[in-house]
Design an enzyme around this catalytic site. Structure first.
Site, PDB file in Angstrom:
ATOM      1  N   LYS A 158      -8.745  98.893 -15.674  1.00 48.70           N
ATOM      2  CA  LYS A 158      -8.318  97.647 -15.030  1.00 48.70           C
ATOM      3  C   LYS A 158      -8.269  96.532 -16.067  1.00 48.70           C
ATOM      4  CE  LYS A 158     -10.892  94.834 -12.148  1.00 48.70           C
ATOM      5  NZ  LYS A 158     -10.661  93.399 -12.452  1.00 48.70           N
ATOM      6  N   ASP A 177      -4.676  93.526 -12.774  1.00 47.33           N
ATOM      7  CA  ASP A 177      -5.307  92.743 -11.700  1.00 47.33           C
ATOM      8  C   ASP A 177      -4.991  91.259 -11.888  1.00 47.33           C
ATOM      9  OD1 ASP A 177      -7.009  91.830  -9.713  1.00 47.33           O
ATOM     10  OD2 ASP A 177      -8.847  92.218 -10.837  1.00 47.33           O
ATOM     11  N   ASP A 219       2.467  83.242  -4.785  1.00 48.01           N
ATOM     12  CA  ASP A 219       3.444  82.175  -5.014  1.00 48.01           C
ATOM     13  C   ASP A 219       4.537  82.323  -3.961  1.00 48.01           C
ATOM     14  OD1 ASP A 219       5.086  80.156  -6.269  1.00 48.01           O
ATOM     15  OD2 ASP A 219       4.193  80.683  -8.191  1.00 48.01           O
ATOM     16  N   THR A 275     -14.345  88.204  -2.115  1.00 46.80           N
ATOM     17  CA  THR A 275     -15.747  88.357  -1.692  1.00 46.80           C
ATOM     18  C   THR A 275     -16.579  87.127  -2.073  1.00 46.80           C
ATOM     19  OG1 THR A 275     -16.047  89.680  -3.666  1.00 46.80           O
ATOM     20  CG2 THR A 275     -15.895  90.860  -1.591  1.00 46.80           C
ATOM     21  N   ARG A 284     -19.466  96.531 -15.578  1.00 46.77           N
ATOM     22  CA  ARG A 284     -20.653  96.525 -16.437  1.00 46.77           C
ATOM     23  C   ARG A 284     -21.530  97.772 -16.411  1.00 46.77           C
ATOM     24  NH1 ARG A 284     -21.863  90.711 -14.233  1.00 46.77           N
ATOM     25  NH2 ARG A 284     -20.726  91.761 -12.546  1.00 46.77           N
TER      26      ARG A 284
HETATM   27  O1  C5P Z   1     -18.997  94.516 -13.834  1.00 47.05           O
HETATM   28  P1  C5P Z   1     -18.674  94.802 -12.392  1.00 47.05           P
HETATM   29  O2  C5P Z   1     -18.824  96.264 -12.016  1.00 47.05           O
HETATM   30  O3  C5P Z   1     -19.386  93.873 -11.436  1.00 47.05           O
HETATM   31  O4  C5P Z   1     -17.111  94.482 -12.313  1.00 47.05           O
HETATM   32  C1  C5P Z   1     -16.399  94.519 -11.110  1.00 47.05           C
HETATM   33  C2  C5P Z   1     -14.974  94.164 -11.344  1.00 47.05           C
HETATM   34  O5  C5P Z   1     -14.319  94.070 -10.075  1.00 47.05           O
HETATM   35  C3  C5P Z   1     -14.739  92.831 -12.040  1.00 47.05           C
HETATM   36  O6  C5P Z   1     -13.545  92.946 -12.815  1.00 47.05           O
HETATM   37  C4  C5P Z   1     -14.557  91.876 -10.887  1.00 47.05           C
HETATM   38  O7  C5P Z   1     -13.766  90.766 -11.235  1.00 47.05           O
HETATM   39  C5  C5P Z   1     -13.830  92.750  -9.882  1.00 47.05           C
HETATM   40  N1  C5P Z   1     -13.957  92.336  -8.485  1.00 47.05           N
HETATM   41  C6  C5P Z   1     -15.190  92.197  -7.848  1.00 47.05           C
HETATM   42  N2  C5P Z   1     -15.237  91.811  -6.544  1.00 47.05           N
HETATM   43  C7  C5P Z   1     -14.104  91.562  -5.870  1.00 47.05           C
HETATM   44  C8  C5P Z   1     -12.865  91.697  -6.494  1.00 47.05           C
HETATM   45  C9  C5P Z   1     -12.833  92.096  -7.812  1.00 47.05           C
HETATM   46  O8  C5P Z   1     -16.229  92.449  -8.456  1.00 47.05           O
HETATM   47  N3  C5P Z   1     -14.179  91.230  -4.605  1.00 47.05           N
END
Ligand code: C5P
Length: 232
Positions: A32, A59, A64, A119, A211
């Site tokens: 992603k 992503d 728009d 979220t 992460r």
């Molecule tokens: O590091 P982590 O596992 O928390 O990353 C989750 C990824 O999913 C990040 O790129 C974050 O921006 C994305 N994301 C999220 N919650 C959402 C939508 C996208 O954590 N509701």
């Protein structure tokens, strides 16, 4: 729809993302690319990662007027991304325009999914700032149904919502779920989390994991563990 683990490559430079991907010799994770990396490095970063054999979820969450989204989507389709997204809040007409713009001359197109309510938006903020006077879970399901109506393939949602989205929109409507953590891992800033195995049990089609893989001591082992738990 094949289940897969998507690795959120939230890096700010080409050097950092390539250092990370260089660790993977035998696996080619679905990657992603978010706004940070895309705005820092431009469309070339998509082509470079694609050329290394990875599938790409771009992503950028477009939102728009329909004509602008349609034209932007036709550019993204030519970049060769495998998955992209829009905000369902842009209306059904905007989402229909997105699908139209994304469809290549030969009729093929990348997967396109919608963001319902972020979220990070609480019930209180949605009511007070956006003046939406409905329960947030009802809004999320309504936006998911709108995305389906517009011809989109699925939505981004929390793993906790994936089962309900399938109930409302059908099993073939794709759920892409972030907020995944290993049972013995750090939760970090995510609030409502699930393990890869739980996300599988609840019916997520794709999990987005950042992460727990990118910050792991051994990212390849963490990725393999995710795949093993989620895909089996
Ligand atoms: O590091 P982590 O596992 O928390 O990353 C989750 C990824 O999913 C990040 O790129 C974050 O921006 C994305 N994301 C999220 N919650 C959402 C939508 C996208 O954590 N509701």
């Amino acid at each position: 729809m094949g289940k897969d683990v998507i690795v959120a490559c939230d890096f700010s430079s080409k050097e950092a993302v390539m250092n990370f991907l260089d660790k993977f010799e035998n696996e080619k994770p679905f990657v992603k690319i978010g706004m940070e990396l895309y705005y820092a490095e431009g469309p070339a970063i998509v082509k470079e990662i694609k050329d290394r054999g990875h599938k790409i979820f771009l992503d950028l969450k477009l939102h728009d007027i329909p004509n602008t989204v349609k034209k932007a989507m036709s550019v993204l389709a030519r970049l060769g991304v495998d998955m992209c997204n829009v905000h369902a809040g842009g209306t059904v007409a905007m989402m229909e325009a997105a699908v139209e713009g994304l469809t290549r001359e030969d009729g093929t197109r990348p997967l396109i999914i919608a963001v319902t309510q972020l979220t990070s938006t609480s019930q209180e903020r949605m009511t007070q700032d956006l003046l939406i006077n409905e329960p947030i879970d009802k809004v999320v399901m309504h936006y998911a149904a709108n995305a389906k109506k517009a011809g989109l393939d699925g939505v981004v949602c929390s793993p906790l919502e994936a089962g309900k989205v399938h109930e409302v929109c059908g099993d073939s409507f794709v759920t892409v779920t972030p907020g995944v953590r290993f049972a013995d891992g750090d939760v970090g800033d995510q609030v409502r989390v699930m393990t890869p195995a739980q996300a599988k049990a609840i019916g997520s089609d794709y999990i987005v994991v950042g992460r727990p893989i990118t910050a792991a001591e051994d990212p390849v082992a963490a990725y393999k563990r995710c795949v093993e738990e989620f895909v089996g």
